[in-house]
Design a protein around this motif. Structure first.
Motif, short mmCIF file in Angstrom:
data_model
loop_
_atom_site.label_atom_id
_atom_site.label_comp_id
_atom_site.label_asym_id
_atom_site.label_seq_id
_atom_site.Cartn_x
_atom_site.Cartn_y
_atom_site.Cartn_z
N LEU A 268 29.31 -2.91 -56.75
CA LEU A 268 29.53 -4.36 -56.86
C LEU A 268 30.34 -4.65 -58.12
N PHE A 269 31.09 -5.71 -58.08
CA PHE A 269 31.85 -6.15 -59.27
C PHE A 269 32.14 -7.63 -59.09
N VAL A 270 32.68 -8.23 -60.12
CA VAL A 270 33.03 -9.66 -59.98
C VAL A 270 34.53 -9.85 -60.18
N LYS A 271 35.03 -10.87 -59.48
CA LYS A 271 36.38 -11.37 -59.77
C LYS A 271 36.14 -12.76 -60.33
N ARG A 272 36.34 -12.87 -61.63
CA ARG A 272 36.09 -14.18 -62.23
C ARG A 272 37.22 -15.15 -61.88
N GLY A 273 36.89 -16.44 -61.91
CA GLY A 273 37.90 -17.45 -61.61
C GLY A 273 37.62 -18.69 -62.42
N TYR A 274 38.65 -19.51 -62.60
CA TYR A 274 38.54 -20.70 -63.44
C TYR A 274 38.99 -21.93 -62.65
N HIS A 275 38.53 -23.09 -63.11
CA HIS A 275 39.13 -24.31 -62.58
C HIS A 275 39.27 -25.36 -63.67
N GLN A 276 40.18 -26.27 -63.43
CA GLN A 276 40.34 -27.44 -64.29
C GLN A 276 40.82 -28.59 -63.42
N PRO A 351 31.22 -12.90 -56.33
CA PRO A 351 30.43 -11.66 -56.22
C PRO A 351 31.02 -10.74 -55.16
N CYS A 352 31.61 -9.62 -55.60
CA CYS A 352 32.41 -8.78 -54.69
C CYS A 352 31.74 -7.44 -54.40
N THR A 353 32.03 -6.89 -53.22
CA THR A 353 31.59 -5.54 -52.86
C THR A 353 32.85 -4.69 -52.64
N ALA A 354 32.69 -3.38 -52.79
CA ALA A 354 33.85 -2.50 -52.67
C ALA A 354 34.44 -2.53 -51.27
N ALA A 376 32.00 -12.66 -52.13
CA ALA A 376 33.35 -12.62 -52.72
C ALA A 376 34.09 -13.96 -52.63
N HIS A 377 35.26 -13.94 -51.99
CA HIS A 377 36.15 -15.13 -51.97
C HIS A 377 35.67 -16.21 -51.00
N GLN A 378 34.68 -15.90 -50.15
CA GLN A 378 34.34 -16.87 -49.10
C GLN A 378 32.85 -17.17 -48.97
#
Ligand SMILES: Cc1cc2nc3c(=O)[nH]c(=O)nc-3n(C[C@H](O)[C@H](O)[C@H](O)COP(=O)(O)OP(=O)(O)OC[C@H]3O[C@@H](n4cnc5c(N)ncnc54)[C@H](O)[C@@H]3O)c2cc1C
Length: 412
Positions: A268-276, A351-354, A376-378
């Protein structure tokens, strides 16, 4: 026999899981350390992505890889210090992204995505959340003719195979349909099936209120205190210890931290993201993905929300919102984004999986423990159907979707 269930984590995934279990007559307690819908499910682009039948692969072509490695593009950033820890999950992610494997994974992914809008619909209605939901789709816009043509071909193929509705617009049609965009672009794909939500956190909060109105309990507590009892599971909460026969881990990006304490080492790993958010200028009529650059502009209650692509870093590392600055510079070519709403960007973590598939099913080595994370993205899109599948599994009835591809045991 109906069991009492603890659902740990009240993001979109945990809240929908609680609602599905409750609908079948379980007595459910939803345990959240903050209030429902204030983390990843709060800060996303708010698109219920009925068109997202293929999960995001790790880029396989050298130009993309180089541009990411050199941090040239707005869509990817990474922390050098995080790379050693990411080596194992990212190399597996790369291998799973090879075209043949990705096509197989996409078949399993599409089966969940098919239930995305239809899964949300009854909850939206029952929660009285219709005013938050717009149903006119979303736009992928392209600056280059070559990428627009490729995207149009892909859209045509996916539309045929998956029964999706879309239109391909050239630059002129796009300018006519979206006069808010002040620069002429090469063209767009208008996906017509997705819905968009003007306040994603508020939608989760309304779902949680619906759960409470139907007799469910939401309690403040720390899932990290989870421990086994002779009859099931116990967690410490502000109301004292709460016990149940079954427990569901739905902690989004924090799930890894808990399951590691139980001995599970998943890729497992994360792809962080931001918003403004920005206010003051013309607003597009639906979310816009600037596909050649890699960010989204989504009309929201608080203003236009700019969301960024993937940052590979640890969950806990301090924010480094360089992608917001890069995306803002390019997005300002399309819209007036001169007035930010918040002093600092919001940050969250996908929250991502390989293997790009969520983890839904029984914990392989612990009786009465269930997993529902890794969307993850969805995850905002997939909350209701994931909750549905998990509730089917807990009840021992034939799941609405074949659960084998999402089984936790694939990583055990
Ligand atoms: C920038 C960005 C844009 C995105 N855009 C979209 C989009 O348009 N459409 C889409 O479908 N998805 C989108 N996503 C992905 C989506 O937001 C996530 O997949 C989804 O929100 C994950 O939901 P979740 O319930 O698993 O996690 P979360 O929403 O993070 O919920 C986990 C919950 O667990 C709680 N928790 C954590 N630790 C503990 C503890 N120890 N004790 C108790 N509670 C705890 C947290 O407080 C939180 O409420 C986006 C993500 C990002 C970052």
């Amino acid at each position: 026999m109906k069991h009492d269930v603890l659902v740990l984590g009240a993001g979109m995934v945990g809240t929908c899981t609680a609602l599905h279990l409750q609908q079948r007559g379980h007595a459910v307690t939803l345990v959240e350390r903050r209030t429902p819908g204030r983390e990843t499910s709060y800060g996303n682009a708010g698109i219920i992505q009925r068109e997202a039948v293929e999960p995001y692969p790790f880029p396989q072509d050298w130009p993309h890889l180089w541009s990411a490695a050199l941090k040239q593009s707005a869509d990817v950033n990474y922390h050098w210090g995080a790379l050693p820890g990411l080596l194992r999950p990212l190399s597996a992610y790369w291998a799973h992204s090879r075209p043949r494997r990705h096509a197989l994974i996409s078949r399993a992914y599409a089966r969940l995505i098919a239930h995305s809008t239809s899964g949300h619909q009854p909850f939206i209605e029952a929660a009285g959340a219709q005013a938050l939901v717009q149903r006119q789709g979303y736009l992928q816009v392209f600056r280059q003719t070559s990428t627009w043509r490729q995207a149009a071909e892909r859209a045509q193929r996916l539309a045929q195979v998956e029964g999706l509705n879309h239109q391909v617009w050239d630059g002129e049609a796009l300018a006519t349909a979206e006069p808010a965009l002040r620069r002429r672009l090469a063209g767009a794909v208008h996906w017509q099936d997705p819905w968009s939500v003007s306040n994603p956190g508020a939608l989760v909060a309304l779902y949680a209120t619906l759960f409470q109105q139907r007799g469910g309990r939401v309690v403040q507590g720390d899932a990290q205190t989870l421990g086994a009892t002779s009859a099931g599971w116990r967690v410490q909460t502000a109301d004292g210890p709460v016990e149940a026969g079954q427990a569901v881990v739905a902690l989004g990006p924090w799930s890894d931290g808990l399951i590691r304490t139980l001995g599970y080492r998943y890729p497992l790993f994360v792809k962080r993201g931001y918003h403004q958010h920005y206010v003051g200028g013309p607003v597009p009529s639906m979310p816009v993905l600037d596909a050649d650059v890699g960010y989204v502009l989504a009309p929201m209650q608080r203003g236009v929300r700019l969301t960024t692509g993937a940052e590979f870093a640890t969950l806990e590392a301090p924010p480094t919102p360089v992608q917001v600055a890069k995306a803002h510079a390019r997005a300002s070519e399309l819209l007036d984004l001169s007035t930010p709403v918040e002093p600092q960007p919001w940050m969250g973590a996908r929250p991502c999986t390989a293997d790009m598939l969520p983890v839904i099913g029984p914990a392989p080595r612990h009786r009465g423990l269930w997993f529902n994370f890794g969307h993850a993205h969805q995850g905002f899109t997939l909350g209701p159907i994931s909750g549905h599948v998990l509730a089917d599994l807990i009840d021992g009835v034939a799941p609405v979707v074949d659960p084998a591809p999402y089984a936790p045991a694939r990583f055990a």
